[in-house]
Each structure stands twice: as structure tokens, then as C-alpha cells.
Design an enzyme around this catalytic site. Structure first.
Site, mmCIF file in Angstrom:
data_model
loop_
_atom_site.group_PDB
_atom_site.id
_atom_site.type_symbol
_atom_site.label_atom_id
_atom_site.label_comp_id
_atom_site.label_asym_id
_atom_site.label_seq_id
_atom_site.Cartn_x
_atom_site.Cartn_y
_atom_site.Cartn_z
ATOM 1 N N ARG A 106 -9.194 -105.759 -18.250
ATOM 2 C CA ARG A 106 -9.547 -104.861 -19.114
ATOM 3 C C ARG A 106 -10.944 -104.047 -18.981
ATOM 4 O O ARG A 106 -11.183 -102.695 -19.464
ATOM 5 C CB ARG A 106 -8.683 -103.996 -20.276
ATOM 6 C CG ARG A 106 -7.077 -104.618 -20.159
ATOM 7 C CD ARG A 106 -6.578 -104.448 -22.190
ATOM 8 N NE ARG A 106 -5.264 -104.343 -21.621
ATOM 9 C CZ ARG A 106 -4.331 -104.365 -23.074
ATOM 10 N NH1 ARG A 106 -4.808 -103.887 -24.043
ATOM 11 N NH2 ARG A 106 -2.968 -104.731 -22.878
ATOM 12 N N LEU A 108 -12.880 -105.066 -20.232
ATOM 13 C CA LEU A 108 -14.195 -105.625 -21.966
ATOM 14 C C LEU A 108 -15.133 -106.289 -21.595
ATOM 15 O O LEU A 108 -15.988 -106.180 -22.416
ATOM 16 C CB LEU A 108 -12.875 -106.637 -22.576
ATOM 17 C CG LEU A 108 -11.285 -105.844 -22.842
ATOM 18 C CD1 LEU A 108 -11.199 -106.127 -23.953
ATOM 19 C CD2 LEU A 108 -11.489 -104.140 -23.768
ATOM 20 N N LEU A 109 -15.291 -107.590 -20.774
ATOM 21 C CA LEU A 109 -15.914 -108.516 -21.091
ATOM 22 C C LEU A 109 -17.217 -107.170 -20.170
ATOM 23 O O LEU A 109 -18.875 -107.197 -20.941
ATOM 24 C CB LEU A 109 -15.732 -109.570 -19.747
ATOM 25 C CG LEU A 109 -17.259 -109.851 -19.394
ATOM 26 C CD1 LEU A 109 -18.179 -110.934 -20.160
ATOM 27 C CD2 LEU A 109 -17.081 -111.251 -18.288
ATOM 28 N N TYR A 138 -19.591 -113.956 -12.936
ATOM 29 C CA TYR A 138 -21.053 -113.666 -13.571
ATOM 30 C C TYR A 138 -21.393 -113.302 -12.468
ATOM 31 O O TYR A 138 -23.293 -112.239 -12.534
ATOM 32 C CB TYR A 138 -21.753 -114.596 -14.510
ATOM 33 C CG TYR A 138 -21.162 -114.602 -15.697
ATOM 34 C CD1 TYR A 138 -21.126 -113.980 -17.381
ATOM 35 C CD2 TYR A 138 -19.772 -115.793 -15.784
ATOM 36 C CE1 TYR A 138 -20.238 -114.312 -17.861
ATOM 37 C CE2 TYR A 138 -19.175 -115.937 -16.762
ATOM 38 C CZ TYR A 138 -19.342 -115.129 -18.220
ATOM 39 O OH TYR A 138 -18.564 -115.125 -19.071
ATOM 40 N N PHE A 432 -24.867 -124.203 -23.591
ATOM 41 C CA PHE A 432 -24.884 -123.341 -24.272
ATOM 42 C C PHE A 432 -24.320 -121.876 -24.959
ATOM 43 O O PHE A 432 -23.086 -121.903 -23.414
ATOM 44 C CB PHE A 432 -26.716 -122.711 -24.770
ATOM 45 C CG PHE A 432 -27.074 -122.041 -23.620
ATOM 46 C CD1 PHE A 432 -26.380 -120.626 -24.040
ATOM 47 C CD2 PHE A 432 -27.570 -122.636 -22.399
ATOM 48 C CE1 PHE A 432 -27.351 -120.095 -22.189
ATOM 49 C CE2 PHE A 432 -28.293 -122.489 -21.580
ATOM 50 C CZ PHE A 432 -27.003 -120.631 -21.516
#
Length: 432
Positions: A106, A108-109, A138, A432
Site C-alpha cells: 500500500r 506505507l514504507l 531498498y 542495527f
């Protein structure tokens, strides 16, 4: 680290879902959504929530809310990244990325990461970093695979090491220490290590507390570990030059022979002598048949520290630290280079944060000047590939062969490699 966060907007694009900073009262729900994304169903206690909150900057924490319920999470934090030559660059470290399975595809990211990267650029951070749980996600946002990681399993009985070894033969010594000692000596040692290791990142006080069991989550309790340090000889100052954290299992064969495996959780060293001594120590522990190295640099010294390098069997090799350039000039001027030279780069950026044409000129000392220019471009590349190249661990010639960068002038990729590539691989020891 980032959980699965598929972001191809589908027919039900999430325009009805609100993406915004997380309020104090919503933090517990944000943590619940983070657990959903990472497939951890354990219930957080009040103490867990308080501990996580103490380690979180709400100003850099985002969530997606559907009818008031958090369905996606994202946060970033300030980080220092070592670049070739020993310089330290302020970066925007991205972590805790998760989208609930009910709200995938959708966009969102995309909404969260675009806002965060724009804010990071506005703050003056030259780079953003992350460690991706999945490879394909990414690059769409300009992150490039900049460092890799590797792991070996050592068959102790095949190494060829002296079974009668009782300590380093270089004048140094190995000492077992406790967690309090590590919290005292570890940070200073790590800073010396980080200054010489491109790709390494800083470790906060909270990092040392968690890694030594001073603080812990109820759903992820601290597992006891051994710590050992390498001290240089008194003649060399007696300074701590290496640290290892490790655990061991309890495995016995049918004939009642010990077949234990040591799992290395962290090993850093500031000298080759310290590194050699710590590995030899681990392979000399009674009852130990195998040593798992944990994640190491792909060109780690380890296999060749053994008389028989084949005793170290490769078990992992994968991408690790991803880098996103936000400020081309500052990012390229922060590091030093292997030799003098000049190249003009055309940088493309679909998010519009770092696009432009830049002339990089490196002096005989390795210092660089990078300026916007109208000169003809020699190499055209996406900001994703610039992130992959900037720490010196990836080859522009190889990326050109893959069709991921384009030479406007023949030989431009080779000249970029002559400038950018480093003699040892960049490496990030931390997750991390």
C-alpha cells in the site's frame, strides 16, 4: 534492521492510512506493530516498553495508523560511520522497519522513508544507512549494497595449530574478563578499532549495556557469555588490543567425547597480533571441536591465519551495510582516496535528494574536492550505485558489466575504481 516491508502500491493504496510521527501515548502500540512485522508474538512488559522508549527518539520515529491502530513502523537514529582514511561521517541510521501483513503493498514504507530521508538531508546528514532483511526493497529508495559479510565454521582438529599452545608467542597475553570490565574497556578499544575500519559504526553506551547483560528485555533475555581480551606485551605498553565475546554449547558424542561448538558473538582487534592470538585462543579451548566465527569481513584474515585454511569452511556470504547518499559533495569529500585523479559523475536520483553532475578531483595526498559542474559527464550512475561505491568495497567496472552504471567515456569505470577501491574491504561488525 528491517523486516519484510513490501511497498509496491496495489489497488488498495493506503491513502486512507495516516503516516505520521508517533506520539508518546502510541508508543506501546507502535512496539506491538513492530513485533507483528518481525513475527515476534511475545507480550512486552511495562519494563520492556520503558526500556525501548529510553532508546528511541520519538522525533525520528514514524508509524502508519489505520483507524487509530499502528500497522507499520519506522525509526532512525544518529550514527557515526567510518569512511576510508579514518574520517567519521554523521549518518541517518534506519531501523525498526516493519509493515503488518494486512497492509502490505500500500506504499506505507515509501511514505515513511521518503519523509525520513528528506528530514535527514535537512539536518545535514550526508548519508543514510541500514541493514536489509531482504535484498530487493531498498534500492528503490537509493540505497546501495556497500559492504558484505561472511562467516566460517572452523574444524578445530584440522587447523594444524599446535595443540600444546598455552598463550601468544608475541609477548602479549590473553585474559578472561567479566562484563563490568568490558563496559569499562570496550568503548575505548572499539573507538580505536573503528578509526581504522571503513564501514564500522559507533556503539552507544546502551549497546554495551545490552551486550553485557546490564539491561535486557524479558522476551529476549540476555544469554551468559565469556569475554576475553588480548593485552600487548609490557614492552609494547600492555594496552588492550583485542576483545572477543563467545558462547559454547554442550554437545557430547556417543563415545562420550566432547564435541562442543564455540559461537563468536563479537571479535574486534586493533592489530594483526591481537586478531591472530584471539582466534588461536578460541581454537585451543578444551572440549571445543568447532568454532563458528560470527559475521566477519569477506576478506578477513582468519582462514589464512590457520596452518590449514581449509579447516575454515565458508558458511555465509551476503550483503550487509547499505548506504544512501544524501549529499554528494560532503559524502565524497569526507573520505580519502587511493591515488590522484579526476572524474566527472552524473548522479541520478528518483527522489531528487542528491541528483546532479559533480567533478571529483583527488590530490596526490588522497584528499578530494567535489563540486557541481557543467563539464561533460564521464560516468552516469544512480545514487544507489554511488552508495555502493562510496566506501570502496564495490567495483564500478563490475557494475558497468552488469549494466548498472554507464560509461560516457571509455575507461571511466576503471578510473573510478582506481580512485575508490580500497586495499581491504569495508566492514560493519554490527547489526542495527
Amino acid at each position: 534492521m528491517s523486516a519484510h516491508a513490501g511497498d509496491q502500491a496495489g489497488s488498495g493504496a493506503g491513502t486512507d492510512v495516516e503516516v505520521r510521527p508517533v506520539a508518546e501515548a502510541e508508543f506501546e502500540d507502535w512496539g506491538r506493530a513492530l513485533g507483528v512485522g518481525f513475527l515476534t508474538a511475545e507480550q512486552a512488559t511495562d519494563a520492556d516498553v520503558e526500556l525501548r522508549r529510553s532508546q528511541t527518539d520519538l522525533a525520528r520515529t514514524k508509524g502508519a495508523f489505520d483507524a487509530g491502530r499502528c500497522v507499520a513502523t519506522y525509526r532512525s537514529f544518529a550514527q557515526q560511520l567510518t569512511v576510508p582514511g579514518g574520517g567519521s561521517v554523521a549518518t541517518n541510521a534506519v531501523t525498526s522497519v516493519a509493515v503488518s501483513p494486512t497492509h502490505r503493498r500500500r506504499g506505507l514504507l515509501g511514505r515513511m522513508i521518503r519523509a525520513d530521508l528528506a528530514e535527514a538531508k535537512e539536518r545535514g546528514e550526508a548519508l543514510a544507512t541500514l541493514i536489509a532483511a531482504e535484498y530487493p526493497i531498498y534500492g528503490r529508495y537509493g540505497f546501495g549494497h556497500a559492504t558484505s559479510t561472511a562467516e566460517w565454521e572452523i574444524d578445530v582438529h584440522r587447523t594444524g595449530l599446535d595443540k600444546r599452545w598455552a598463550g601468544p608467542d608475541c609477548g602479549g597475553r590473553i585474559d578472561l574478563v567479566d562484563a563490568a570490565d568490558v563496559r569499562k574497556a570496550g568503548p575505548e578499544l572499539h573507538e580505536r578499532f573503528r578509526a581504522a575500519q571503513p564501514g564500522a559504526v559507533d556503539r552507544s553506551a546502551g549497546w554495551w549495556e545490552r551486550q553485557t547483560g546490564l539491561v535486557q528485555y524479558s522476551y529476549d533475555p540476555y544469554k551468559a557469555a565469556f569475554f576475553a581480551v588480548y593485552r600487548a606485551s609490557e614492552a609494547a605498553g600492555g594496552q588492550i588490543e583485542g576483545l572477543v565475546k563467545y558462547r559454547a554449547d554442550d554437545t557430547w558424542g556417543d563415545a562420550k567425547q566432547p564435541l562442543n561448538t564455540v559461537q563468536v558473538k563479537d571479535l574486534i582487534a586493533t592489530t594483526p597480533e591481537a586478531e591472530r592470538a584471539l582466534w588461536h585462543y578460541l581454537c585451543s579451548i578444551d572440549w571445543v571441536a568447532k568454532v563458528r566465527t560470527g559475521y566477519r569481513a569477506p576478506d578477513d584474515l582468519l582462514p589464512d591465519l590457520l596452518p590449514d585454511p581449509r579447516a575454515a569452511r565458508p558458511v555465509t556470504r551476503a550483503d550487509w551495510l547499505w548506504v544512501r547518499v544524501l549529499d554528494v559533495v560532503r559524502a565524497l569529500e569526507a573520505r580519502t582516496y587511493e591515488r590522484a585523479g579526476t572524474v566527472v559523475l552524473e548522479v541520478e536520483d528518483r527522489l531528487g535528494l542528491a541528483a546532479g553532475r559533480f567533478r571529483l578531483e583527488v590530490s596526490a595526498t588522497g584528499a578530494a574536492q567535489c563540486v557541481p559542474t557543467s563539464d561533460a559527464a564521464e560516468l552516469t550512475l544512480d545514487v544507489r550505485e554511488l552508495g555502493a561505491l562510496c566506501l570502496g568495497g564495490r567495483s564500478a567496472v563490475r557494475l558497468a558489466a552488469l549494466g548498472q552504471v554507464h560509461e560516457e567515456h571509455t575507461g571511466a569505470a576503471a578510473r573510478v575504481d582506481a580512485l575508490f577501491l580500497t586495499s581491504r574491504s569495508p566492514w560493519c561488525p554490527d547489526v542495527f
